[in-house]
Scaffold this motif. Structure first.
Motif, PDB file in Angstrom:
ATOM      1  N   UNK A  22       0.797  -1.217   0.000  1.00  0.00           N
ATOM      2  CA  UNK A  22       0.000   0.000   0.000  1.00  0.00           C
ATOM      3  C   UNK A  22       0.829   1.266   0.000  1.00  0.00           C
ATOM      4  N   UNK A  23       2.020   1.211  -0.657  1.00  0.00           N
ATOM      5  CA  UNK A  23       2.862   2.394  -0.761  1.00  0.00           C
ATOM      6  C   UNK A  23       3.207   2.626  -2.225  1.00  0.00           C
ATOM      7  N   UNK A  24       3.796   3.756  -2.532  1.00  0.00           N
ATOM      8  CA  UNK A  24       4.182   4.046  -3.907  1.00  0.00           C
ATOM      9  C   UNK A  24       5.544   3.430  -4.204  1.00  0.00           C
ATOM     10  N   UNK A  25       5.815   3.217  -5.490  1.00  0.00           N
ATOM     11  CA  UNK A  25       7.121   2.680  -5.891  1.00  0.00           C
ATOM     12  C   UNK A  25       8.271   3.597  -5.461  1.00  0.00           C
ATOM     13  N   UNK A  26       8.147   4.942  -5.624  1.00  0.00           N
ATOM     14  CA  UNK A  26       9.236   5.812  -5.148  1.00  0.00           C
ATOM     15  C   UNK A  26       9.514   5.661  -3.654  1.00  0.00           C
ATOM     16  N   UNK A  27       8.455   5.442  -2.849  1.00  0.00           N
ATOM     17  CA  UNK A  27       8.648   5.249  -1.409  1.00  0.00           C
ATOM     18  C   UNK A  27       9.423   3.965  -1.139  1.00  0.00           C
ATOM     19  N   UNK A  28       9.131   2.935  -1.927  1.00  0.00           N
ATOM     20  CA  UNK A  28       9.850   1.669  -1.787  1.00  0.00           C
ATOM     21  C   UNK A  28      11.322   1.840  -2.148  1.00  0.00           C
ATOM     22  N   UNK A  29      11.576   2.578  -3.235  1.00  0.00           N
ATOM     23  CA  UNK A  29      12.962   2.814  -3.650  1.00  0.00           C
ATOM     24  C   UNK A  29      13.734   3.604  -2.588  1.00  0.00           C
ATOM     25  N   UNK A  30      13.051   4.509  -1.916  1.00  0.00           N
ATOM     26  CA  UNK A  30      13.726   5.270  -0.865  1.00  0.00           C
ATOM     27  C   UNK A  30      14.133   4.362   0.298  1.00  0.00           C
ATOM     28  N   UNK A  31      13.352   3.308   0.510  1.00  0.00           N
ATOM     29  CA  UNK A  31      13.671   2.377   1.598  1.00  0.00           C
ATOM     30  C   UNK A  31      14.804   1.421   1.235  1.00  0.00           C
ATOM     31  N   UNK A  32      14.773   0.901  -0.002  1.00  0.00           N
ATOM     32  CA  UNK A  32      15.682  -0.197  -0.355  1.00  0.00           C
ATOM     33  C   UNK A  32      16.540   0.064  -1.592  1.00  0.00           C
ATOM     34  N   UNK A  33      16.441   1.228  -2.187  1.00  0.00           N
ATOM     35  CA  UNK A  33      17.213   1.595  -3.389  1.00  0.00           C
ATOM     36  C   UNK A  33      16.706   0.897  -4.651  1.00  0.00           C
ATOM     37  N   UNK A  34      16.718  -0.435  -4.668  1.00  0.00           N
ATOM     38  CA  UNK A  34      16.281  -1.176  -5.861  1.00  0.00           C
ATOM     39  C   UNK A  34      15.899  -2.589  -5.445  1.00  0.00           C
ATOM     40  N   UNK A  35      15.585  -3.444  -6.435  1.00  0.00           N
ATOM     41  CA  UNK A  35      15.163  -4.807  -6.112  1.00  0.00           C
ATOM     42  C   UNK A  35      16.279  -5.585  -5.439  1.00  0.00           C
ATOM     43  N   UNK A  36      17.520  -5.396  -5.892  1.00  0.00           N
ATOM     44  CA  UNK A  36      18.642  -6.101  -5.253  1.00  0.00           C
ATOM     45  C   UNK A  36      18.754  -5.730  -3.780  1.00  0.00           C
ATOM     46  N   UNK A  37      18.531  -4.462  -3.469  1.00  0.00           N
ATOM     47  CA  UNK A  37      18.568  -4.034  -2.074  1.00  0.00           C
ATOM     48  C   UNK A  37      17.459  -4.667  -1.262  1.00  0.00           C
ATOM     49  N   UNK A  38      16.280  -4.782  -1.872  1.00  0.00           N
ATOM     50  CA  UNK A  38      15.149  -5.408  -1.190  1.00  0.00           C
ATOM     51  C   UNK A  38      15.430  -6.885  -0.942  1.00  0.00           C
ATOM     52  N   UNK A  39      15.967  -7.585  -1.952  1.00  0.00           N
ATOM     53  CA  UNK A  39      16.262  -9.004  -1.788  1.00  0.00           C
ATOM     54  C   UNK A  39      17.345  -9.234  -0.742  1.00  0.00           C
ATOM     55  N   UNK A  40      18.319  -8.338  -0.672  1.00  0.00           N
ATOM     56  CA  UNK A  40      19.365  -8.451   0.346  1.00  0.00           C
ATOM     57  C   UNK A  40      18.761  -8.317   1.746  1.00  0.00           C
ATOM     58  N   UNK A  41      17.821  -7.388   1.896  1.00  0.00           N
ATOM     59  CA  UNK A  41      17.155  -7.212   3.183  1.00  0.00           C
ATOM     60  C   UNK A  41      16.290  -8.426   3.518  1.00  0.00           C
ATOM     61  N   UNK A  42      15.674  -9.026   2.492  1.00  0.00           N
ATOM     62  CA  UNK A  42      14.864 -10.221   2.718  1.00  0.00           C
ATOM     63  C   UNK A  42      15.736 -11.389   3.166  1.00  0.00           C
ATOM     64  N   UNK A  43      16.928 -11.508   2.581  1.00  0.00           N
ATOM     65  CA  UNK A  43      17.845 -12.566   3.002  1.00  0.00           C
ATOM     66  C   UNK A  43      18.208 -12.391   4.472  1.00  0.00           C
ATOM     67  N   UNK A  44      18.486 -11.159   4.870  1.00  0.00           N
ATOM     68  CA  UNK A  44      18.793 -10.877   6.276  1.00  0.00           C
ATOM     69  C   UNK A  44      17.601 -11.219   7.168  1.00  0.00           C
TER      70      UNK A  44
END
Length: 235
Positions: free
Chosen positions: A38-60
């Motif tokens: 329920x957030x915008x894509x720009x808000x997501x990018x601000x949190x994790x930079x990109x998909x690789x950043x998101x996947x790295x956080x998911x691994x953690x």
């Protein structure tokens, strides 16, 4: 990062984790995660930079779940360090089979120098378990060598089982490999005589490694030399 931003980040990770469990890493697109959270894509990018950043956080995030489960389960086992090794192996494989997408992300996409802190903590947990085995006089090889062997074997066994169809999966494969690997690095009982120099050297090396965290009356060069001698004596 303030508490509000941390909570928002955690919520997004939980949403992404659900998508990962249901559809694998392909389902974790930035568009899908943003929409589900329920957030915008720009808000997501601000949190994790990109998909690789998101996947790295998911691994953690996956490592944190794994550690929480493993610590709780090991706390319930008898105070037998070798029994804990067997139990730790089974817990590792079980986690991978219950969370295959997470496991593949955690262990199947690892890159040198980019392990999350929780992955280092998982590694340290195995080192501590093996240190206890060594201190009990039941380790055949140095802790570092035993750690590498068991880590490689458990990871390989789990990834192999994940790659099989559940109906064709034989968990006895993991059990037989577990028994063989752990037997190759441990002894059936503690050394009973002073003639077993290797076991005593390994036990002293493990005890020294534990003492390093609280301080020992030796300089770094002296400690390194002593540990080198002990590992040579261990053969």
């Amino acid at each position: 990062m303030n508490e509000g931003r941390q909570a928002a980040r955690r919520q997004v990770l939980q949403v992404a984790a659900k998508l990962l469990e249901e559809g694998g890493s392909e389902a974790v697109s930035t568009r899908a995660v943003a929409a589900a959270a329920g957030i915008t894509a720009p808000a997501l990018y601000r949190m994790f930079d990109d998909k690789d950043g998101l996947l790295a956080e998911l691994a953690a995030y996956g490592f944190e779940m794994y550690l929480a489960e493993k610590r709780e389960a090991l706390a319930l086992t008898p105070d037998d360090p070798v029994a804990d090794l067997y139990r730790g192996w089974d817990l590792h494989v079980d986690y991978g089979l219950r969370h295959p997408a997470f496991y593949v992300l955690m262990y199947g996409t690892a890159r040198p120098g980019r392990r999350p802190p929780a992955a280092d903590e998982a590694h340290a947990l195995l080192v501590r378990l093996l240190g206890r085995v060594a201190e009990a006089g039941r380790l055949r090889v140095p802790v570092e060598q035993a750690t590498r062997v068991i880590h490689a074997a458990t990871t390989g066994a789990t990834l192999a089982l994940i790659g099989e169809e559940p109906s064709q999966r034989y968990l006895t494969t993991s059990a037989r490999l577990r028994d063989t690997v752990i037997a190759s690095v441990t002894t059936d009982s503690p050394a009973s005589s002073g003639s077993d120099l290797a076991s005593h050297a390994l036990a002293l090396d493990a005890a020294l490694g534990t003492a390093l965290s609280t301080g020992v009356p030796l300089r770094d060069t002296e400690t390194a030399l002593l540990r080198e001698w002990l590992q040579q004596l261990a053969g």
